[in-house]
Design an enzyme around this catalytic site. Structure first.
Site, PDB file in Angstrom:
ATOM      1  N   GLU A 179      68.572 114.126   3.099  1.00  0.00           N
ATOM      2  CA  GLU A 179      68.799 114.382   4.536  1.00  0.00           C
ATOM      3  C   GLU A 179      67.863 113.550   5.408  1.00  0.00           C
ATOM      4  OE1 GLU A 179      68.727 118.690   4.930  1.00  0.00           O
ATOM      5  OE2 GLU A 179      70.834 118.803   4.364  1.00  0.00           O
ATOM      6  N   GLU A 375      75.521 118.614  -1.405  1.00  0.00           N
ATOM      7  CA  GLU A 375      75.198 120.022  -1.144  1.00  0.00           C
ATOM      8  C   GLU A 375      76.349 120.638  -0.372  1.00  0.00           C
ATOM      9  OE1 GLU A 375      71.492 120.799   0.900  1.00  0.00           O
ATOM     10  OE2 GLU A 375      70.439 119.290  -0.284  1.00  0.00           O
TER      11      GLU A 375
HETATM   12  C1  BGP Z   1      69.477 121.565   3.100  1.00  0.00           C
HETATM   13  C2  BGP Z   1      68.349 121.103   2.201  1.00  0.00           C
HETATM   14  C3  BGP Z   1      68.197 121.908   0.952  1.00  0.00           C
HETATM   15  C4  BGP Z   1      68.558 123.365   1.072  1.00  0.00           C
HETATM   16  C5  BGP Z   1      69.699 123.665   2.013  1.00  0.00           C
HETATM   17  C6  BGP Z   1      69.910 125.113   2.362  1.00  0.00           C
HETATM   18  O1  BGP Z   1      69.233 121.184   4.407  1.00  0.00           O
HETATM   19  O2  BGP Z   1      68.551 119.770   1.782  1.00  0.00           O
HETATM   20  O3  BGP Z   1      66.921 121.661   0.451  1.00  0.00           O
HETATM   21  O4  BGP Z   1      67.487 124.172   1.201  1.00  0.00           O
HETATM   22  O5  BGP Z   1      69.609 122.942   3.197  1.00  0.00           O
HETATM   23  O6  BGP Z   1      68.993 125.564   3.329  1.00  0.00           O
HETATM   24  P1  BGP Z   1      68.130 126.868   3.120  1.00  0.00           P
HETATM   25  O7  BGP Z   1      67.357 126.664   1.890  1.00  0.00           O
HETATM   26  O8  BGP Z   1      67.272 126.986   4.292  1.00  0.00           O
HETATM   27  O9  BGP Z   1      69.105 127.981   3.006  1.00  0.00           O
END
Ligand code: BGP
Length: 477
Positions: A179, A375
């Site tokens: 990201e 993701e």
């Molecule tokens: C994305 C990140 C991940 C992951 C995901 C979910 O932005 O790349 O690392 O964490 O979000 O977010 P969260 O963990 O806050 O639920």
């Protein structure tokens, strides 16, 4: 056309959210090890609070993760049982170079990942390895203020070369920065830097972005040099964006929001800054810290494929008084979309599978490169039952509808997608709030915030659903 036979079904994890073992095997502290639980976390993520000033009793959940460092064999077996063809994971840079600028790598750290990758090979799981998933060595924050300093470009290249050479033949799919387009928003989280309140914020974050883009390009060049079979992608946070009303002003805002999100993949895919960004820089009086050779580096280090995270969509509205109720996202609220279904029980955000199809088409049309969904998922609050089962219909509904949207993009729109790795395939520490109860699909980890637990793993109902989905190559949803 259905999904290709070699489609990479899998799941995604990140070292700083799953490994734990933060002081084992010669590892140095990583930047995420300094993110506290509680109200001060956001200020640190924003680069506005120096984590070195936190009270001695602060709790740092990344230091324990979900214990993957000790349980990776069992975790890989669970993934193989689901039929995974790929695992998106990351290397903790400070496990390899504990201080970030060490000359020699830490052999114990290298061995750890070597064993993981060797076992992946035995199980037929392809690792898709992110070099930096919010995970710069903390010593580089302290000594150089992270990505605000050009020195990190060379250090990152050295790190990329080291792991590229060591894992030649074991890893062929790489992502550079997770990201990367979040650096302007979360300078500490994504750029490992603290902001100087006396200096212009815009200048500080865009300098850091320039260095990360150079580092990404140098890593691409290095990994191509090391093995012609290597395929290297970028990774950006994507969201479908709509104007709240059909007012042209709302549509323009929505477009410019997307353009901002595309800006870094534009550079990583085409090798140069887009004209509109150059115009914006000039208007603001900001000068990118170009040095001789930078332009060539960006041109030579373009990526082979585009990867992104997709969770949901959001709305843009030019009239602050026009919007209706708001819904919560991960770290911010946005206007609720009246055309999307009610929120799922146990979940706090809206979900939008068609938005994924839209995003896939936008990236496909823009770059004409293969795509990889690095993701995807919906956080929900899962409960472990006394008999060891976990009923998570919300995850099944979310994932099945997103796989269906992805299938339409492949079958009806001709989009080339290399793989799909839903987020948090084994419960991990949340990136945004550091809690474990913000769970995604597939495997439950017995650990409750404030109470602790055994870290034992349990198959959720979504585990069995995904196993069927993979076995039928996305036909049985
Ligand atoms: C994305 C990140 C991940 C992951 C995901 C979910 O932005 O790349 O690392 O964490 O979000 O977010 P969260 O963990 O806050 O639920």
């Amino acid at each position: 056309m259905p999904f290709p036979k070699d489609f990479l079904w899998g799941g995604a994890l990140a070292a700083n959210q799953c490994e734990g073992g933060f002081d084992e095997g010669g590892r140095g502290l990583g930047q995420a090890d300094m993110l506290p639980l509680g109200p001060q976390r956001l200020a640190v993520m924003l680069g506005e609070l120096d984590p070195a000033t936190l009270p001695a009793d602060a709790e740092y959940p990344a230091r324990r993760g979900n214990d993957f460092y000790h349980r990776w064999r069992e975790d890989l077996d669970l993934m193989a049982e689901m039929g995974f063809k790929a695992l998106r994971m990351s290397i903790s840079w400070s496990r390899i170079f504990p201080h970030g600028d060490d000359e020699q790598p830490n052999e114990e750290g290298l061995l750890f990942y070597q064993r993981v990758f060797e076992r992946c090979a035995e199980l037929g799981i392809k690792p898709v390895v992110t070099l930096c998933h919010y995970d710069t060595p903390y010593d580089l924050v302290r000594r150089y203020n992270g990505w605000s300093n050009r020195t990190l470009v060379g250090l990152f290249e050295h790190y990329a070369r080291t792991v590229g050479e060591r894992y030649r033949g074991l890893v062929s799919l790489w992502l550079t920065f997770n990201e990367i387009n979040c650096t302007p928003i979360f300078p500490y989280n994504s750029g490992a830097m603290l902001l100087d309140p006396a200096r212009d914020r815009f200048e500080q974050v865009w300098d850091a972005v320039h260095y990360q883009l150079l580092a990404s390009a140098r890593a691409v060049i290095a990994l191509h040099d090391i093995d012609a079979k290597n395929r290297i992608g970028n990774m950006v946070a994507a969201t479908a964006t709509y104007g709240y009303r059909c007012a042209p002003e709302d549509q323009w805002l929505a477009y410019t929001f997307k353009r901002d999100a595309w800006m870094l993949s534009d550079v990583q895919a085409t090798g140069g800054y887009p004209a509109w960004k150059v115009a914006e820089f000039a208007k603001r009086g900001y000068r990118t810290p170009w040095q001789k050779g930078d332009e060539e580096t960006l041109r030579e280090g373009t990526v082979d494929f585009i990867s992104f995270s997709y969770y949901s969509s959001h709305l843009e509205c030019a009239d602050p008084g026009a919007g209706g109720p708001q819904v919560e996202g991960n770290l911010s609220k946005s206007l609720a979309n009246p055309y999307l279904p009610e929120k799922l029980p146990n979940c706090k955000s809206q979900f939008d599978p068609l938005g994924l199809r839209i995003v896939l088409n936008e990236y496909h049309d823009r770059y004409h490169l293969p795509l990889f969904i690095a993701e995807n998922g919906m956080d929900g609050y899962d409960e472990l039952e006394a008999d060891g089962t976990v009923h998570d219909p919300h995850h099944i509904l979310y994932l099945s509808q997103h796989v269906a949207a992805m299938r339409q993009a492949v079958e009806e729109d001709g989009v080339e997608i290399l793989g799909y790795t839903p987020w948090g395939c084994i419960d991990v520490v949340s990136a945004s709030n550091g809690l474990m109860n913000k769970r995604y699909g597939l495997v439950y980890v017995d650990w409750k915030d404030g109470e602790g637990g055994t870290y034992n793993r349990y198959r959720k109902d979504s585990f069995w659903w995904y196993q069927r989905c993979i076995a039928s190559n996305g036909e049985e949803l």
